[in-house]
Design a protein around this motif. Sequence first.
Motif, PDB file in Angstrom:
ATOM      1  N   PHE A 103       0.847  -1.185   0.000  1.00 51.80           N
ATOM      2  CA  PHE A 103       0.000   0.000   0.000  1.00 51.80           C
ATOM      3  C   PHE A 103       0.886   1.241   0.000  1.00 51.80           C
ATOM      4  O   PHE A 103       1.990   1.226   0.549  1.00 51.80           O
ATOM      5  N   VAL A 104       0.391   2.285  -0.619  1.00 49.49           N
ATOM      6  CA  VAL A 104       1.047   3.587  -0.554  1.00 49.49           C
ATOM      7  C   VAL A 104       0.023   4.594  -0.048  1.00 49.49           C
ATOM      8  O   VAL A 104      -1.094   4.676  -0.567  1.00 49.49           O
ATOM      9  N   TYR A 105       0.411   5.334   1.000  1.00 47.56           N
ATOM     10  CA  TYR A 105      -0.458   6.327   1.625  1.00 47.56           C
ATOM     11  C   TYR A 105       0.157   7.717   1.456  1.00 47.56           C
ATOM     12  O   TYR A 105       1.368   7.886   1.606  1.00 47.56           O
ATOM     13  N   LYS A 106      -0.677   8.714   1.187  1.00 48.03           N
ATOM     14  CA  LYS A 106      -0.216  10.099   1.159  1.00 48.03           C
ATOM     15  C   LYS A 106      -1.093  10.931   2.092  1.00 48.03           C
ATOM     16  O   LYS A 106      -2.329  10.877   2.009  1.00 48.03           O
ATOM     17  N   ILE A 107      -0.467  11.677   2.988  1.00 45.25           N
ATOM     18  CA  ILE A 107      -1.206  12.568   3.892  1.00 45.25           C
ATOM     19  C   ILE A 107      -1.506  13.848   3.126  1.00 45.25           C
ATOM     20  O   ILE A 107      -0.612  14.651   2.854  1.00 45.25           O
ATOM     21  N   GLU A 108      -2.759  14.032   2.741  1.00 41.61           N
ATOM     22  CA  GLU A 108      -3.134  15.178   1.921  1.00 41.61           C
ATOM     23  C   GLU A 108      -3.368  16.435   2.755  1.00 41.61           C
ATOM     24  O   GLU A 108      -2.994  17.540   2.357  1.00 41.61           O
ATOM     25  N   SER A 109      -4.009  16.275   3.912  1.00 39.49           N
ATOM     26  CA  SER A 109      -4.314  17.434   4.751  1.00 39.49           C
ATOM     27  C   SER A 109      -4.729  16.962   6.130  1.00 39.49           C
ATOM     28  O   SER A 109      -4.919  15.759   6.368  1.00 39.49           O
ATOM     29  N   ILE A 110      -4.837  17.909   7.054  1.00 38.11           N
ATOM     30  CA  ILE A 110      -5.344  17.645   8.395  1.00 38.11           C
ATOM     31  C   ILE A 110      -6.631  18.452   8.561  1.00 38.11           C
ATOM     32  O   ILE A 110      -6.645  19.670   8.349  1.00 38.11           O
ATOM     33  N   LEU A 111      -7.705  17.777   8.913  1.00 38.87           N
ATOM     34  CA  LEU A 111      -8.983  18.464   9.063  1.00 38.87           C
ATOM     35  C   LEU A 111      -8.985  19.365  10.296  1.00 38.87           C
ATOM     36  O   LEU A 111      -8.342  19.050  11.309  1.00 38.87           O
TER      37      LEU A 111
END
Length: 360
Positions: free
Chosen positions: A203-211
């Motif tokens: 799996f590859v995960y990208k942290i796009e933003s923090i709510l």
Amino acid sequence: MSSFQTPETTTPRRRRRLLPLVSLGVAGLFLATACASGQDDTPEPHEDAASASQSAAPERAAVGEGQGEPDALEGLSFSEGEDGAPSVEVDGELATDQPTTRVLTAGEGDQVKEGDVLKMSIAVVDPASGDVLAENFTGDPESVPVDQQLKSMNPEMHDLLVRNGVGSVVAAYSPEREVPAPPADGASPSASPSTQTQPAQLFVYKIESILPTQAQGEEVTERDERLPEVTVQDGRPVIATPEGEAPETLVVQPLIQGEGREVAAEDAVTVHYTGVTWSDGSTFDSSWESGSPFTFSPSRPVIEGWMTGLEGQRVGSRVLLSIPSEQAYGEQGTPTGDLKNEDLLFVVDILDAQAPAPQN
């Protein structure tokens, strides 16, 4: 919360499909069950969001760091096309028999901390070829709470997330292994358990933003005078003790008007909330106190007063709901027998609403 209970796109290298809503607990659960043999499994004491936020932030992870044998994933490279579509190259064999994570890109955005809700893009990748089998990089990123539940299910991924920031890209690999097989139809309960081979997973995960962790918008000045006042204490909304009789029908009172998308009936909606009884104003449930936002959806339904009252409200809003008992828990009450025939009040901050992915 105890009481609440795609079109295909062709590329030169592969065919991929849009990833439907999954959770990190599903897409990365292998780390929870196969990592860190020999570590102490004793549960850690509960740590609320307030105490967690006061702890010193861990040092940021650098490219190449991770758990297991990160060097075994050194041959991975990741990129995104102009349309955001992910591409993964695998140079050589991923030669490790340990569940392993590796930071591919060290994001320079805000660092993740306990209690945050992340928007994350996820790709499911063939570990042999690098083909992207499914992804939501070209769709909506998923809401992933970084909370005690994630820490108990998947401590390695939890600890890696809080050492990264917005923009970080992390690979997670699980080698082929034997796992318990589901019981065969008609099998005797006393039959010996069998196993099956689970293929290697990547799996590859990208942290796009923090709510945001609370409502963001313009305060609403017009109020229904039948409803109690809501004040803010230590950054959390607090409902004053109700007075008088509860309204006989559902009342939806916006307190802060957000500017995000409208909540639709089929959405997965992430909120912070506090619930009190009309009869004496006692708090019976609060995500702010537990430190973990709550997500509901048609597959994880909530009481009718929530489903009806929050539909059409905008992300970023704070809403006060007065819910008559028949749209709450009615004569039966909760599964534990509480809140029978109770009229309820909730203050709800709508943090996110995510539409389901199109089906193939």
